[in-house]
Design a protein around this motif. Structure first.
Motif: not given
Lengths: 204, 204
Positions: A86, A141, A185
């Motif tokens: 991420w 994520q 996200r």
DNA sequence: TGACAAGTGGAGACCCCCGTCCGCTTGGCT
DNA sequence: AGCCAAGCGGACGGGGGTCTCCACTTGTCA
């Protein structure tokens, strides 16, 4: 490389370098539509000198931005090396958007030369980013319905912020990117502060 | 108004109307940089006729888009009348962005003529939107750190999607707006499907 | 129906841009 | 020191944009 460079006479080589430097400056400040004559003037040479070194304006643009393209690739590579997928993903978007916001000519050069780049390079970049996306999704994520095409979407949207003074563009870009990343996200944290944009700014 | 219109000879009035219609078409299709000569040709008149009715290209643009500006104001008014503040807020953003995505000249005309509009109108629009934002925040559906300036941010970002074929621009815009609205709100629901954008599309 | 003001269109003035040509200058080697 | 190819810059051709000028046409009203 010394083959093509050292063939040039000393003064010519210096001029060529100055032209490139000036081009980068002006393209960043005013975008690609800056006239060749302006570049020549600021570099202290005649127009003919520009065209002797760079047969076409497009070739000058391409040359002036190869460095930036390399930076882009480096950013992606670095992101792939990051153990946190991420963070890698986020960093790519942040850095490229910052580059875009800082340099007014960057995106234009990017899209203009993109079709001309060896498709090998394109494929590689695209593939790398795809991998980054997959990993980020796998780590849970990144939202599952994120598409790699959304990178282009982000770049195009971010490009819409060009044309305002650089500091404003940077701040605006950061806020936009923060909003988008938040959507991408699963989670939330604080945005950078609002930017007092005004449509008047576009006129400059 | 009939004062200035009916003063015109019948054929002249008809020409004027056709010029305006054609302008709107071409501006929407190709953006504001479409040459006056092209408008004249498609309208079946000479260039001089254009300039007799509209002393400058800018004035033609302004006239051609006043209708769209009215639509904008109407959208905001309608939103204010909506009992659900969030729905009002969302609708404003969706509709204006759709307008932008559909009409290639719209934003350019918007920013170009914005400074020239009576500041009274600007103030009113801005004030109305501010009220919409306040209400949406009060209802707890819009994030507290949303700034009215973010409207401009959205418009500019959305504008970055111009320059691709209309259907693509619309789809891309919808996805972008969905992402952003998701960030703006407290909550979540499904996005429209990914758009297979490519940088090549910008070249068209 | 006829006269005339209102309307018309296309040529062209003016400007800005890309890219080329050509007579002059100058670095570098002997 | 002197030669000459490599380098130079500004003038210029070609294209495309906005806007103007002017001789010709046409709607309209008595």
């Amino acid at each position: 490389m010394s083959a093509s460079q050292s063939q040039l006479r000393a003064d010519a080589a210096e001029n060529r370098a100055r032209v490139l430097a000036v081009s980068r400056e002006l393209f960043a400040e005013r975008g690609l539509e800056v006239p060749m004559a302006a570049i020549a003037r600021r570099a202290g040479v005649g127009v003919a000198t520009l065209y002797r070194r760079f047969p076409t304006k497009e070739s000058l643009v391409m040359e002036a931005f190869t460095e930036q393209f390399a930076v882009c690739q480096a950013v992606i590579d670095e992101a792939l090396a990051d153990p946190d997928p991420w963070r890698g993903f986020r960093t790519v978007i942040e850095k490229v958007c910052l580059l875009q916001a800082t340099d007014r000519g960057f995106t234009a050069a990017f899209v203009a030369t993109f079709p001309e780049m060896h498709s090998e390079v394109r494929e590689r970049t695209w593939h790398c980013f795809g991998e980054l996306v997959d990993r980020a999704k796998a780590s849970g994520q990144l939202r599952a319905d994120f598409s790699p095409h959304d990178l282009t979407l982000v770049l195009m949207a971010n490009n819409g912020l060009a044309g305002v003074p650089v500091e404003v563009a940077v701040a605006a870009s950061q806020r936009l990117v923060a909003y988008l990343l938040e959507s991408f996200r699963t989670g939330t944290d604080a945005l950078p502060p609002p930017v007092p944009l005004s449509l008047d700014l576009v006129l400059s």
